[in-house]
Design a protein around this motif. Structure first.
Motif, PDB file in Angstrom:
ATOM      1  N   TYR A  84      18.738  49.940  26.959  1.00 30.17           N
ATOM      2  CA  TYR A  84      17.675  50.817  27.428  1.00 30.17           C
ATOM      3  C   TYR A  84      16.488  50.008  27.938  1.00 30.17           C
ATOM      4  CZ  TYR A  84      13.964  54.234  27.610  1.00 30.17           C
ATOM      5  OH  TYR A  84      12.937  55.021  28.038  1.00 30.17           O
ATOM      6  N   ALA A  85      15.897  50.488  29.024  1.00 32.24           N
ATOM      7  CA  ALA A  85      14.664  49.907  29.576  1.00 32.24           C
ATOM      8  C   ALA A  85      13.886  51.018  30.249  1.00 32.24           C
ATOM      9  CB  ALA A  85      14.976  48.808  30.578  1.00 32.24           C
ATOM     10  N   THR A  86      12.597  51.118  29.972  1.00 32.57           N
ATOM     11  CA  THR A  86      11.784  52.163  30.590  1.00 32.57           C
ATOM     12  C   THR A  86      11.750  52.020  32.112  1.00 32.57           C
ATOM     13  OG1 THR A  86       9.770  50.867  30.231  1.00 32.57           O
ATOM     14  CG2 THR A  86      10.320  52.524  28.572  1.00 32.57           C
ATOM     15  N   GLU A  87      11.885  50.813  32.596  1.00 28.58           N
ATOM     16  CA  GLU A  87      11.841  50.576  34.034  1.00 28.58           C
ATOM     17  C   GLU A  87      13.011  51.237  34.761  1.00 28.58           C
ATOM     18  OE1 GLU A  87      11.872  47.987  31.775  1.00 28.58           O
ATOM     19  OE2 GLU A  87       9.716  47.651  31.762  1.00 28.58           O
ATOM     20  N   THR A  88      14.119  51.468  34.077  1.00 30.80           N
ATOM     21  CA  THR A  88      15.292  52.089  34.697  1.00 30.80           C
ATOM     22  C   THR A  88      15.491  53.524  34.241  1.00 30.80           C
ATOM     23  OG1 THR A  88      16.755  51.206  32.976  1.00 30.80           O
ATOM     24  CG2 THR A  88      16.480  49.877  34.976  1.00 30.80           C
ATOM     25  N   ASP A  89      14.553  54.068  33.489  1.00 30.48           N
ATOM     26  CA  ASP A  89      14.626  55.438  32.980  1.00 30.48           C
ATOM     27  C   ASP A  89      13.895  56.350  33.965  1.00 30.48           C
ATOM     28  OD1 ASP A  89      14.288  57.874  31.624  1.00 30.48           O
ATOM     29  OD2 ASP A  89      14.097  56.892  29.672  1.00 30.48           O
ATOM     30  N   ALA A  90      14.649  57.111  34.748  1.00 29.69           N
ATOM     31  CA  ALA A  90      14.064  57.963  35.780  1.00 29.69           C
ATOM     32  C   ALA A  90      13.094  58.983  35.191  1.00 29.69           C
ATOM     33  CB  ALA A  90      15.170  58.680  36.559  1.00 29.69           C
ATOM     34  N   TYR A  91      13.377  59.499  34.009  1.00 33.98           N
ATOM     35  CA  TYR A  91      12.492  60.474  33.360  1.00 33.98           C
ATOM     36  C   TYR A  91      11.126  59.852  33.069  1.00 33.98           C
ATOM     37  CZ  TYR A  91      10.831  63.858  29.917  1.00 33.98           C
ATOM     38  OH  TYR A  91      10.082  64.775  29.224  1.00 33.98           O
ATOM     39  N   VAL A  92      11.129  58.669  32.494  1.00 36.80           N
ATOM     40  CA  VAL A  92       9.869  57.979  32.179  1.00 36.80           C
ATOM     41  C   VAL A  92       9.120  57.647  33.455  1.00 36.80           C
ATOM     42  CG1 VAL A  92       8.864  55.876  31.194  1.00 36.80           C
ATOM     43  CG2 VAL A  92      10.700  57.059  29.984  1.00 36.80           C
ATOM     44  N   GLN A  93       9.808  57.157  34.450  1.00 39.50           N
ATOM     45  CA  GLN A  93       9.145  56.812  35.699  1.00 39.50           C
ATOM     46  C   GLN A  93       8.547  58.057  36.364  1.00 39.50           C
ATOM     47  OE1 GLN A  93       8.483  53.637  36.624  1.00 39.50           O
ATOM     48  NE2 GLN A  93       9.375  53.284  34.602  1.00 39.50           N
ATOM     49  N   GLY A  94       9.233  59.194  36.259  1.00 45.00           N
ATOM     50  CA  GLY A  94       8.696  60.455  36.784  1.00 45.00           C
ATOM     51  C   GLY A  94       7.443  60.881  36.042  1.00 45.00           C
ATOM     52  N   GLN A  95       7.436  60.711  34.720  1.00 50.83           N
ATOM     53  CA  GLN A  95       6.245  61.032  33.928  1.00 50.83           C
ATOM     54  C   GLN A  95       5.062  60.162  34.346  1.00 50.83           C
ATOM     55  OE1 GLN A  95       7.425  60.562  29.809  1.00 50.83           O
ATOM     56  NE2 GLN A  95       7.327  62.778  29.518  1.00 50.83           N
ATOM     57  N   LEU A  96       5.312  58.883  34.488  1.00 47.30           N
ATOM     58  CA  LEU A  96       4.236  57.975  34.866  1.00 47.30           C
ATOM     59  C   LEU A  96       3.670  58.321  36.245  1.00 47.30           C
ATOM     60  CD1 LEU A  96       5.751  54.616  33.562  1.00 47.30           C
ATOM     61  CD2 LEU A  96       3.894  55.959  32.533  1.00 47.30           C
ATOM     62  N   THR A  97       4.535  58.667  37.175  1.00 46.28           N
ATOM     63  CA  THR A  97       4.089  59.063  38.511  1.00 46.28           C
ATOM     64  C   THR A  97       3.267  60.344  38.442  1.00 46.28           C
ATOM     65  OG1 THR A  97       6.002  58.005  39.544  1.00 46.28           O
ATOM     66  CG2 THR A  97       4.879  59.719  40.823  1.00 46.28           C
ATOM     67  N   ALA A  98       3.734  61.325  37.672  1.00 43.59           N
ATOM     68  CA  ALA A  98       3.007  62.595  37.539  1.00 43.59           C
ATOM     69  C   ALA A  98       1.635  62.381  36.908  1.00 43.59           C
ATOM     70  CB  ALA A  98       3.821  63.588  36.715  1.00 43.59           C
ATOM     71  N   ARG A  99       1.564  61.551  35.891  1.00 41.17           N
ATOM     72  CA  ARG A  99       0.267  61.268  35.256  1.00 41.17           C
ATOM     73  C   ARG A  99      -0.681  60.591  36.244  1.00 41.17           C
ATOM     74  NH1 ARG A  99       2.521  58.877  29.572  1.00 41.17           N
ATOM     75  NH2 ARG A  99       3.426  60.835  28.839  1.00 41.17           N
ATOM     76  N   GLY A 100      -0.152  59.641  37.005  1.00 41.93           N
ATOM     77  CA  GLY A 100      -0.972  58.958  38.005  1.00 41.93           C
ATOM     78  C   GLY A 100      -1.476  59.924  39.062  1.00 41.93           C
ATOM     79  N   ASN A 101      -0.611  60.825  39.512  1.00 39.85           N
ATOM     80  CA  ASN A 101      -1.006  61.818  40.521  1.00 39.85           C
ATOM     81  C   ASN A 101      -2.068  62.768  39.973  1.00 39.85           C
ATOM     82  OD1 ASN A 101       0.780  60.714  42.338  1.00 39.85           O
ATOM     83  ND2 ASN A 101       2.373  62.238  41.997  1.00 39.85           N
ATOM     84  N   ARG A 102      -1.917  63.153  38.693  1.00 41.43           N
ATOM     85  CA  ARG A 102      -2.905  64.042  38.059  1.00 41.43           C
ATOM     86  C   ARG A 102      -4.265  63.364  37.970  1.00 41.43           C
ATOM     87  NH1 ARG A 102       0.808  66.368  34.632  1.00 41.43           N
ATOM     88  NH2 ARG A 102       0.629  64.577  33.249  1.00 41.43           N
ATOM     89  N   ARG A 103      -4.252  62.075  37.572  1.00 39.04           N
ATOM     90  CA  ARG A 103      -5.511  61.327  37.491  1.00 39.04           C
ATOM     91  C   ARG A 103      -6.159  61.204  38.853  1.00 39.04           C
ATOM     92  NH1 ARG A 103      -2.839  58.242  33.407  1.00 39.04           N
ATOM     93  NH2 ARG A 103      -2.007  56.851  34.954  1.00 39.04           N
ATOM     94  N   ALA A 104      -5.362  60.914  39.865  1.00 44.24           N
ATOM     95  CA  ALA A 104      -5.895  60.761  41.225  1.00 44.24           C
ATOM     96  C   ALA A 104      -6.487  62.078  41.736  1.00 44.24           C
ATOM     97  CB  ALA A 104      -4.807  60.268  42.166  1.00 44.24           C
ATOM     98  N   ALA A 105      -5.872  63.191  41.370  1.00 41.07           N
ATOM     99  CA  ALA A 105      -6.339  64.498  41.839  1.00 41.07           C
ATOM    100  C   ALA A 105      -7.639  64.910  41.167  1.00 41.07           C
ATOM    101  CB  ALA A 105      -5.260  65.560  41.586  1.00 41.07           C
ATOM    102  N   THR A 106      -7.880  64.419  39.960  1.00 43.11           N
ATOM    103  CA  THR A 106      -9.086  64.811  39.244  1.00 43.11           C
ATOM    104  C   THR A 106     -10.242  63.838  39.451  1.00 43.11           C
ATOM    105  OG1 THR A 106      -8.359  63.693  37.214  1.00 43.11           O
ATOM    106  CG2 THR A 106      -7.815  66.042  37.448  1.00 43.11           C
TER     107      THR A 106
END
Length: 107
Positions: A84-106
């Motif tokens: 297991y590696a977070t770098e290859t976990d699509a779910y984790v990478q999607g969460q990180l992208t969503a959090r980044g987008n939320r921060r950028a929007a606010t």
């Protein structure tokens, strides 16, 4: 735990800080583990939840999040073949992208 209870616990929702900490803790611990190792960790987490609360449905949100994350990672690795590696976990990478987008929007 009934199927309805398990389904409700896994419904999409905005995780609490406690749930985020639990999931991050599991991901750090799971890094480098194989399917067999995560399956053992999942069993241990489920047993600990039952000992502390009687059953998973009665456990606090952090414990439920921990078990859910072990379950998700174990299922992910079932046919993965590698550690297991977070770098290859699509779910984790999607969460990180969503959090980044939320921060950028606010901001």
């Amino acid at each position: 735990m009934t199927q309805d209870t398990e389904t409700a616990m896994n419904e999409p929702h905005e995780p609490t800080p406690e749930e985020r900490v639990a999931r991050d803790r599991v991901r750090r611990r799971a890094t480098g583990m194989t399917h067999h190792q995560t399956a053992q960790a999942l069993d241990a987490a489920e047993e600990a939840a039952e000992r502390s609360a009687g059953d998973l449905a009665a456990a606090d949100p952090g414990i439920r999040a921990e078990v859910a994350e072990w379950r998700r990672i174990t299922e992910l690795l079932f046919d993965h073949g590698g550690p297991y590696a977070t770098e290859t976990d699509a779910y984790v990478q999607g969460q990180l992208t969503a959090r980044g987008n939320r921060r950028a929007a606010t901001s």
